[in-house]
Design an enzyme around this catalytic site. Structure first.
Site, PDB file in Angstrom:
ATOM      1  N   LYS A  38      28.296  49.690  -4.416  1.00  7.79           N
ATOM      2  CA  LYS A  38      28.913  48.933  -5.935  1.00  7.79           C
ATOM      3  C   LYS A  38      28.428  47.426  -4.923  1.00  7.79           C
ATOM      4  O   LYS A  38      29.154  46.987  -3.774  1.00  7.79           O
ATOM      5  CB  LYS A  38      30.278  48.448  -6.170  1.00  7.79           C
ATOM      6  N   CYS A  82      30.532  37.622   9.319  1.00 12.63           N
ATOM      7  CA  CYS A  82      31.645  38.003  10.362  1.00 12.63           C
ATOM      8  C   CYS A  82      31.374  37.758  11.927  1.00 12.63           C
ATOM      9  O   CYS A  82      32.611  37.974  12.171  1.00 12.63           O
ATOM     10  CB  CYS A  82      31.820  39.622   9.816  1.00 12.63           C
ATOM     11  N   GLU A 110      38.690  31.270   8.345  1.00 13.07           N
ATOM     12  CA  GLU A 110      37.934  31.427   8.460  1.00 13.07           C
ATOM     13  C   GLU A 110      37.194  30.539   7.721  1.00 13.07           C
ATOM     14  O   GLU A 110      37.398  31.072   5.929  1.00 13.07           O
ATOM     15  CB  GLU A 110      37.177  33.052   7.970  1.00 13.07           C
ATOM     16  N   PHE A 125      28.496  39.823   0.634  1.00 14.28           N
ATOM     17  CA  PHE A 125      26.772  39.002   0.291  1.00 14.28           C
ATOM     18  C   PHE A 125      25.777  38.803   0.859  1.00 14.28           C
ATOM     19  O   PHE A 125      25.091  38.757   1.119  1.00 14.28           O
ATOM     20  CB  PHE A 125      27.056  37.860  -0.899  1.00 14.28           C
ATOM     21  N   GLU A 157      27.574  41.516  -5.930  1.00 14.91           N
ATOM     22  CA  GLU A 157      26.775  40.536  -7.523  1.00 14.91           C
ATOM     23  C   GLU A 157      26.206  39.629  -7.380  1.00 14.91           C
ATOM     24  O   GLU A 157      25.426  39.045  -7.955  1.00 14.91           O
ATOM     25  CB  GLU A 157      28.127  40.098  -8.422  1.00 14.91           C
ATOM     26  N   ARG A 158      26.181  38.604  -5.973  1.00 18.79           N
ATOM     27  CA  ARG A 158      25.470  37.742  -5.468  1.00 18.79           C
ATOM     28  C   ARG A 158      24.238  37.975  -5.491  1.00 18.79           C
ATOM     29  O   ARG A 158      23.377  37.091  -5.537  1.00 18.79           O
ATOM     30  CB  ARG A 158      26.276  36.562  -4.333  1.00 18.79           C
ATOM     31  N   SER A 186      36.040  40.287   2.209  1.00 15.61           N
ATOM     32  CA  SER A 186      36.673  39.346   3.331  1.00 15.61           C
ATOM     33  C   SER A 186      37.973  39.806   3.071  1.00 15.61           C
ATOM     34  O   SER A 186      38.249  40.833   2.735  1.00 15.61           O
ATOM     35  CB  SER A 186      37.371  37.948   2.735  1.00 15.61           C
TER      36      SER A 186
HETATM   37  P1  NAD Z   1      34.628  39.057  -1.065  1.00 15.99           P
HETATM   38  O1  NAD Z   1      35.283  39.552  -0.631  1.00 15.99           O
HETATM   39  O2  NAD Z   1      34.065  37.273  -1.665  1.00 15.99           O
HETATM   40  O3  NAD Z   1      33.417  40.479  -1.807  1.00 15.99           O
HETATM   41  C1  NAD Z   1      33.149  41.665  -1.091  1.00 15.99           C
HETATM   42  C2  NAD Z   1      32.729  42.779  -2.086  1.00 15.99           C
HETATM   43  O4  NAD Z   1      34.010  42.759  -2.500  1.00 15.99           O
HETATM   44  C3  NAD Z   1      32.337  42.287  -3.545  1.00 15.99           C
HETATM   45  O5  NAD Z   1      31.160  43.483  -3.677  1.00 15.99           O
HETATM   46  C4  NAD Z   1      32.499  41.659  -4.096  1.00 15.99           C
HETATM   47  O6  NAD Z   1      31.831  42.157  -5.499  1.00 15.99           O
HETATM   48  C5  NAD Z   1      34.137  42.491  -4.035  1.00 15.99           C
HETATM   49  N1  NAD Z   1      34.646  41.541  -4.254  1.00 15.99           N
HETATM   50  C6  NAD Z   1      35.338  40.372  -4.800  1.00 15.99           C
HETATM   51  N2  NAD Z   1      36.325  40.232  -5.196  1.00 15.99           N
HETATM   52  C7  NAD Z   1      37.329  41.885  -5.327  1.00 15.99           C
HETATM   53  C8  NAD Z   1      38.762  41.909  -5.730  1.00 15.99           C
HETATM   54  N3  NAD Z   1      39.133  40.604  -6.407  1.00 15.99           N
HETATM   55  N4  NAD Z   1      38.996  43.146  -6.138  1.00 15.99           N
HETATM   56  C9  NAD Z   1      37.455  43.924  -5.616  1.00 15.99           C
HETATM   57  N5  NAD Z   1      36.436  43.607  -5.462  1.00 15.99           N
HETATM   58  C10 NAD Z   1      36.403  41.951  -5.184  1.00 15.99           C
HETATM   59  O7  NAD Z   1      32.922  38.866   0.427  1.00 15.99           O
HETATM   60  P2  NAD Z   1      31.965  37.635   0.302  1.00 15.99           P
HETATM   61  O8  NAD Z   1      32.589  36.738   0.382  1.00 15.99           O
HETATM   62  O9  NAD Z   1      30.659  38.866  -0.247  1.00 15.99           O
HETATM   63  O10 NAD Z   1      31.577  38.246   2.003  1.00 15.99           O
HETATM   64  C11 NAD Z   1      31.494  37.376   2.774  1.00 15.99           C
HETATM   65  C12 NAD Z   1      33.137  38.215   3.880  1.00 15.99           C
HETATM   66  O11 NAD Z   1      32.746  39.384   4.347  1.00 15.99           O
HETATM   67  C13 NAD Z   1      33.535  36.943   5.013  1.00 15.99           C
HETATM   68  O12 NAD Z   1      34.993  36.625   4.851  1.00 15.99           O
HETATM   69  C14 NAD Z   1      32.975  37.632   6.189  1.00 15.99           C
HETATM   70  O13 NAD Z   1      33.893  37.502   7.670  1.00 15.99           O
HETATM   71  C15 NAD Z   1      33.418  39.665   5.381  1.00 15.99           C
HETATM   72  N6  NAD Z   1      32.472  40.162   6.217  1.00 15.99           N
HETATM   73  C16 NAD Z   1      33.215  41.095   7.343  1.00 15.99           C
HETATM   74  C17 NAD Z   1      32.062  41.654   7.888  1.00 15.99           C
HETATM   75  C18 NAD Z   1      33.099  42.611   9.382  1.00 15.99           C
HETATM   76  O14 NAD Z   1      31.740  43.318   8.584  1.00 15.99           O
HETATM   77  N7  NAD Z   1      34.236  42.525   9.381  1.00 15.99           N
HETATM   78  C19 NAD Z   1      30.718  42.063   7.552  1.00 15.99           C
HETATM   79  C20 NAD Z   1      30.411  40.859   7.044  1.00 15.99           C
HETATM   80  C21 NAD Z   1      31.031  40.558   5.968  1.00 15.99           C
END
Ligand code: NAD
Length: 498
Positions: free
Chosen positions: A172, A280, A382, A148, A175-176, A225
């Site tokens: 994909k 991140c 984090e 998101f 969704e937020r 994450s």
């Molecule tokens: P998230 O992991 O909750 O969601 C990321 C994606 O995974 C979304 O599209 C979500 O719909 C999907 N998802 C969520 N739960 C899932 C599941 N159980 N099974 C399969 N798919 C699932 O992350 P977020 O809250 O949207 O974003 C924040 C996180 O992303 C932080 O940890 C941040 O550090 C990380 N991030 C990392 C980078 C990087 O380049 N390393 C960049 C941006 C964000």
């Protein structure tokens, strides 16, 4: 209320099944519903991409790049509209949203160089009258799953490059805050991309699992994450897919005693509290080498944190907007409560913040902890919120040990005037992206982005040269043309130039 639909084969498709609420985090109101794809919808997108692939892979790279030139123009023409959409659903300030879009556009610019970056490698006379070359061919249907916190930039890390490399792409998004991501994909179709080459399916775990399990999907790019990154990497590679999965972070800034303090303070303010800490690459730990620099840093930080201009992201001239959801705001508050209980000194407490006229928004003021120690949860995990932790150490070596011992290795930086210290830091720190007097060392589009340790699963970093390698397969071709009517004897020894 409008339902945000999927974009498949250039058409908006709504499915009858599940939906999720999309909030304006500045007001706490539900502003849209988003359709959550079921397996059949995802399979439809995969079928469309599979059908589009043979023609797209044969389309000259220069023609593929021309679409990206037009896409860049459309993105620039619609910059203000996109920034508004990002800000409304994510909560980040308009200026910050514009910044993320501009960094995303840099990836489109890199993709415009497709004919150059896909030229391959050629060796004439690798053997007697034998020519050899390497061709970089697309992998097929590729899927991207994005977080998101950068609804424009992170998807743009992926699909412009994947597409100019000749792949078909299914995105994909989170969704937020899906509206800006969807709109940007619509602009790509408007730029002239054949409709089946790029689809967007909204959804949650069900949609992601359908992408992981589909044999037609050859590669997965994930950003989010760490637990989900690990899951996608394990499940994808188990099925023989290429996976690059970028995860979470805990980024340290080291302040040496000779740091240029005023500039370091400004840099830390932006890097710790910009985007409410939901980056991140956000700096969430300041490691001060010596008590003197720690005390001086706190004296300067406190009034600036207390003066942060916080409000609805869509207003101009602010420093910080709200967090993404009420649940996430409460989680971050919970970390602050726990930090206090575990003995860290809460120097600035943002928990009581009220934003006039936006009382239901998910706001939290900037928080600053001093005397944080490595065993505390606020140090280890984090937080992804506007919370900066100060850890005091006695030497650069101790600071580096602390960073190297942490499970995450996304970004880090050092503030110093000492070139020798900076060089040692760059050489020996176990982190993928390093800044010297640069707080957010996000690589430009023609380098590549990625952390080490539990911040990235996979061998290649995102975008730039590593992205080209990820989205292509090398084919090595060896060719000779014997003289017509010549008759060469069979050769049983292994052929060599010896
Ligand atoms: P998230 O992991 O909750 O969601 C990321 C994606 O995974 C979304 O599209 C979500 O719909 C999907 N998802 C969520 N739960 C899932 C599941 N159980 N099974 C399969 N798919 C699932 O992350 P977020 O809250 O949207 O974003 C924040 C996180 O992303 C932080 O940890 C941040 O550090 C990380 N991030 C990392 C980078 C990087 O380049 N390393 C960049 C941006 C964000």
């Amino acid at each position: 209320m409008s339902i945000i639909q999927h974009l498949i084969n250039g058409e908006h498709i709504a499915t009858a099944g599940r939906t999720a609420d999309v909030f304006n985090p500045s007001t706490g109101e539900v502003i849209h519903q988003v359709s959550l794809a079921d397996r059949a919808t995802v399979q439809h997108a995969i079928d469309v991409a599979t059908a589009a692939f043979p023609a797209w892979r044969k389309t000259p790279a220069a023609k593929r790049a021309q679409v990206m030139f037009r896409f860049k123009q459309l993105l620039e023409q619609n910059e203000a509209k996109i920034a508004q959409m990002i800000s409304e659903e994510h909560g980040k300030t308009i200026e910050d949203a514009t910044g993320e879009l501009k960094r995303g556009i840099e990836n489109v610019e890199f993709a415009c160089a497709a004919p150059e970056i896909l030229k391959g490698e050629y060796s004439r006379n690798a053997g007697p009258n034998i020519d050899a070359w390497s061709d970089f061919q697309p992998v097929g249907v590729v899927a991207g799953i994005t977080p998101f916190n950068f609804p424009a930039m992170v998807p743009l890390w992926m699909y412009p490059l994947a597409i100019v490399c000749g792949n078909c792409f299914i995105l994909k998004p989170s969704e937020r805050d899906p509206s800006s991501t969807l709109y940007i994909a619509e602009l790509l179709i408007e730029a002239g991309l054949p409709k089946g080459v790029m689809s967007v399916v909204h959804g949650d775990k069900e949609a992601v699992d359908a992408l992981i399990e589909a044999p037609e999907v050859k590669a997965l790019s994930f950003v989010g994450s760490t637990p989900i990154a690990e899951y996608i990497y394990a499940e994808g590679t188990k099925r023989g897919k290429r996976v690059q999965a970028l995860g979470g972070a805990k980024n340290h800034a080291v302040l040496m005693p000779d740091a240029d303090l005023n500039n370091a303070v400004s840099a830390l303010m932006g890097a710790a509290y910009g985007s409410c800490g939901e980056r991140c690459m956000a700096i969430s730990v300041a490691v001060c080498v010596g008590d003197q620099i720690a005390d001086a840093l706190i004296d300067k930080l406190v009034p600036q944190i207390q003066a942060l201009k916080i409000g609805a992201g869509t207003s101009c001239g602010l420093d910080m907007g709200p967090l993404i959801t009420g649940a996430h705001r409460d989680k971050v508050k919970g970390y602050v409560d726990e930090g206090v209980e575990s003995g860290a000194e809460l120097v600035v407490d943002g928990r009581g913040l009220q934003v006039t006229n936006n009382e239901n928004g998910y706001f939290l003021g900037g928080c600053l902890f001093d005397r944080v120690t490595p065993e505390m949860r606020i140090y280890k995990e984090e937080i992804f919120g506007p919370v900066l932790c100060i850890v005091r150490v006695a030497s650069l070596e101790q600071a580096m040990q602390l960073i190297n011992d942490h499970e995450y290795g996304n970004g880090t930086c050092i503030f110093t005037r000492d070139g020798e210290a900076a060089r040692l830091f760059c050489d020996e720190i176990e982190v993928g992206m390093v800044g010297v007097n640069v707080p957010l060392p996000v690589p430009v589009a023609y380098h590549s982005f990625g952390g080490w340790k539990r911040s990235l699963f996979g061998d290649l970093h995102a975008y730039g040269p590593d992205g080209v390698r990820f989205y292509t397969r090398r084919k090595a071709i060896t060719q000779r043309w014997p003289q017509r009517a010549s008759h060469e004897a069979a050769q049983f020894a292994f052929p060599s130039n010896g």
